[in-house]
Design a protein around this motif. Structure first.
Motif, PDB file in Angstrom:
ATOM      1  N   PHE A 205      -2.818  -9.238  -5.161  1.00 56.35           N
ATOM      2  CA  PHE A 205      -1.992  -8.035  -5.186  1.00 56.35           C
ATOM      3  C   PHE A 205      -2.882  -6.837  -4.902  1.00 56.35           C
ATOM      4  N   ARG A 206      -2.260  -5.700  -4.637  1.00 57.32           N
ATOM      5  CA  ARG A 206      -3.025  -4.471  -4.467  1.00 57.32           C
ATOM      6  C   ARG A 206      -2.223  -3.298  -5.021  1.00 57.32           C
ATOM      7  N   GLN A 207      -2.962  -2.253  -5.362  1.00 54.92           N
ATOM      8  CA  GLN A 207      -2.324  -1.063  -5.895  1.00 54.92           C
ATOM      9  C   GLN A 207      -3.027   0.160  -5.354  1.00 54.92           C
ATOM     10  N   ALA A 208      -2.309   0.918  -4.552  1.00 59.63           N
ATOM     11  CA  ALA A 208      -2.835   2.167  -4.036  1.00 59.63           C
ATOM     12  C   ALA A 208      -2.617   3.280  -5.052  1.00 59.63           C
ATOM     13  N   LEU A 209      -3.389   4.318  -4.939  1.00 55.79           N
ATOM     14  CA  LEU A 209      -3.310   5.430  -5.874  1.00 55.79           C
ATOM     15  C   LEU A 209      -1.906   6.020  -5.878  1.00 55.79           C
ATOM     16  N   GLY A 210      -1.297   6.075  -7.056  1.00 59.13           N
ATOM     17  CA  GLY A 210       0.030   6.656  -7.190  1.00 59.13           C
ATOM     18  C   GLY A 210       1.178   5.740  -6.807  1.00 59.13           C
ATOM     19  N   LYS A 211       0.877   4.499  -6.491  1.00 58.78           N
ATOM     20  CA  LYS A 211       1.915   3.554  -6.083  1.00 58.78           C
ATOM     21  C   LYS A 211       1.941   2.349  -7.013  1.00 58.78           C
ATOM     22  N   GLU A 212       3.023   1.607  -6.930  1.00 62.00           N
ATOM     23  CA  GLU A 212       3.155   0.408  -7.736  1.00 62.00           C
ATOM     24  C   GLU A 212       2.316  -0.733  -7.153  1.00 62.00           C
ATOM     25  N   ARG A 213       1.984  -1.661  -8.017  1.00 66.54           N
ATOM     26  CA  ARG A 213       1.253  -2.832  -7.570  1.00 66.54           C
ATOM     27  C   ARG A 213       2.152  -3.655  -6.657  1.00 66.54           C
ATOM     28  N   GLU A 214       1.596  -4.100  -5.536  1.00 65.38           N
ATOM     29  CA  GLU A 214       2.398  -4.849  -4.576  1.00 65.38           C
ATOM     30  C   GLU A 214       1.744  -6.173  -4.207  1.00 65.38           C
ATOM     31  N   PHE A 215       2.595  -7.113  -3.853  1.00 64.85           N
ATOM     32  CA  PHE A 215       2.160  -8.447  -3.463  1.00 64.85           C
ATOM     33  C   PHE A 215       1.411  -8.396  -2.136  1.00 64.85           C
ATOM     34  N   VAL A 216       0.361  -9.212  -2.027  1.00 61.87           N
ATOM     35  CA  VAL A 216      -0.387  -9.336  -0.770  1.00 61.87           C
ATOM     36  C   VAL A 216      -0.296 -10.742  -0.221  1.00 61.87           C
ATOM     37  N   GLY A 217      -0.658 -11.745  -1.022  1.00 57.96           N
ATOM     38  CA  GLY A 217      -0.620 -13.105  -0.505  1.00 57.96           C
ATOM     39  C   GLY A 217      -0.773 -14.127  -1.607  1.00 57.96           C
TER      40      GLY A 217
ATOM     41  N   LYS B 247      -6.521  -1.097   8.114  1.00 58.79           N
ATOM     42  CA  LYS B 247      -5.959   0.211   8.383  1.00 58.79           C
ATOM     43  C   LYS B 247      -6.159   1.105   7.160  1.00 58.79           C
ATOM     44  N   PRO B 248      -6.133   2.417   7.351  1.00 55.74           N
ATOM     45  CA  PRO B 248      -6.244   3.313   6.188  1.00 55.74           C
ATOM     46  C   PRO B 248      -5.188   3.022   5.124  1.00 55.74           C
ATOM     47  N   ASP B 249      -4.004   2.581   5.538  1.00 54.62           N
ATOM     48  CA  ASP B 249      -2.947   2.264   4.569  1.00 54.62           C
ATOM     49  C   ASP B 249      -3.287   1.056   3.700  1.00 54.62           C
ATOM     50  N   ASP B 250      -4.316   0.308   4.059  1.00 55.52           N
ATOM     51  CA  ASP B 250      -4.736  -0.828   3.243  1.00 55.52           C
ATOM     52  C   ASP B 250      -5.628  -0.394   2.084  1.00 55.52           C
ATOM     53  N   THR B 251      -5.982   0.871   2.039  1.00 54.51           N
ATOM     54  CA  THR B 251      -6.816   1.374   0.955  1.00 54.51           C
ATOM     55  C   THR B 251      -6.110   1.193  -0.381  1.00 54.51           C
ATOM     56  N   ALA B 252      -6.781   0.508  -1.308  1.00 48.61           N
ATOM     57  CA  ALA B 252      -6.177   0.204  -2.606  1.00 48.61           C
ATOM     58  C   ALA B 252      -7.205  -0.527  -3.459  1.00 48.61           C
ATOM     59  N   VAL B 253      -6.849  -0.707  -4.711  1.00 51.60           N
ATOM     60  CA  VAL B 253      -7.584  -1.632  -5.569  1.00 51.60           C
ATOM     61  C   VAL B 253      -6.904  -2.992  -5.415  1.00 51.60           C
ATOM     62  N   TYR B 254      -7.684  -3.989  -5.097  1.00 50.86           N
ATOM     63  CA  TYR B 254      -7.155  -5.336  -4.882  1.00 50.86           C
ATOM     64  C   TYR B 254      -7.443  -6.195  -6.108  1.00 50.86           C
ATOM     65  N   TYR B 255      -6.406  -6.894  -6.543  1.00 52.93           N
ATOM     66  CA  TYR B 255      -6.493  -7.726  -7.729  1.00 52.93           C
ATOM     67  C   TYR B 255      -6.154  -9.170  -7.395  1.00 52.93           C
ATOM     68  N   CYS B 256      -6.848 -10.098  -8.000  1.00 57.07           N
ATOM     69  CA  CYS B 256      -6.365 -11.466  -7.982  1.00 57.07           C
ATOM     70  C   CYS B 256      -5.711 -11.734  -9.334  1.00 57.07           C
TER      71      CYS B 256
ATOM     72  N   GLN C 211     -12.251  -2.268  -5.335  1.00 54.43           N
ATOM     73  CA  GLN C 211     -11.767  -1.172  -4.495  1.00 54.43           C
ATOM     74  C   GLN C 211     -12.040  -1.467  -3.020  1.00 54.43           C
ATOM     75  N   VAL C 212     -11.020  -1.292  -2.216  1.00 57.56           N
ATOM     76  CA  VAL C 212     -11.148  -1.363  -0.766  1.00 57.56           C
ATOM     77  C   VAL C 212     -10.736  -0.012  -0.210  1.00 57.56           C
ATOM     78  N   THR C 213     -11.626   0.610   0.537  1.00 60.10           N
ATOM     79  CA  THR C 213     -11.347   1.907   1.141  1.00 60.10           C
ATOM     80  C   THR C 213     -11.545   1.802   2.641  1.00 60.10           C
ATOM     81  N   VAL C 214     -10.507   2.146   3.391  1.00 59.19           N
ATOM     82  CA  VAL C 214     -10.562   2.079   4.839  1.00 59.19           C
ATOM     83  C   VAL C 214     -10.512   3.503   5.383  1.00 59.19           C
ATOM     84  N   SER C 215     -11.550   3.894   6.082  1.00 59.51           N
ATOM     85  CA  SER C 215     -11.624   5.240   6.639  1.00 59.51           C
ATOM     86  C   SER C 215     -11.067   5.253   8.059  1.00 59.51           C
ATOM     87  N   SER C 216     -10.488   6.379   8.426  1.00 63.27           N
ATOM     88  CA  SER C 216      -9.907   6.492   9.765  1.00 63.27           C
ATOM     89  C   SER C 216     -10.921   6.982  10.779  1.00 63.27           C
TER      90      SER C 216
END
Length: 127
Positions: free
Chosen positions: A37-49, A87-96, A122-127
């Motif tokens: 799962f991943r969670q971006a700043l200010g967003k809910e945790r979302e499923f990844v795979g 992509k920059p939109d992939d920036t988030a904290v990734y959790y297993c 933490q995964v940070t993708v710069s543009s």
């Protein structure tokens, strides 16, 4: 009690790749159902795979399909998240996450279905 430790996060430019690892301990790995799962700043945790019920196949969220893949090494009690074309939109904290039982679809896509969580990386993708 299952302990999960993620690693592999960092800063990467858009278009780059990262491989996250999640090592599990404290349980019988083949009986533990794993997901990412991943969670971006200010967003809910979302499923990844995650894996199918049988563990023979994998599936990922539509937002990362074609770019991210999940895999596992049972001999090392580890699951992986290979992330390409970031992509920059992939920036988030990734959790297993882990559950002590197989999770059928679509429960396996819901964070509330899982019993154990890693500390996140933490995964940070710069543009």
């Amino acid at each position: 009690q299952v302990l999960l430790v993620e690693s592999g996060g960092g800063l990467v430019q858009a278009g780059g790749s990262l491989r996250l690892s999640c090592a599990a301990s404290g349980g019988t790995f083949r009986n533990v159902f794993m997901g990412w799962f991943r969670q971006a700043l200010g967003k809910e945790r979302e499923f990844v795979g995650t894996f199918t019920w049988s563990g023979e196949m994998t599936y990922v969220a539509n937002s990362v399909a074609g770019r991210f893949t999940v895999s596992r090494d049972d001999a090392k009690n580890t699951v992986f998240l290979q992330m390409n074309s970031l992509k920059p939109d992939d920036t988030a904290v990734y959790y297993c996450a882990a559950a002590g039982r197989p999770l059928p679809y679509p429960s396996s896509m819901e964070a509330r279905s899982y019993d154990y969580w890693g500390q996140g990386t933490q995964v940070t993708v710069s543009s």
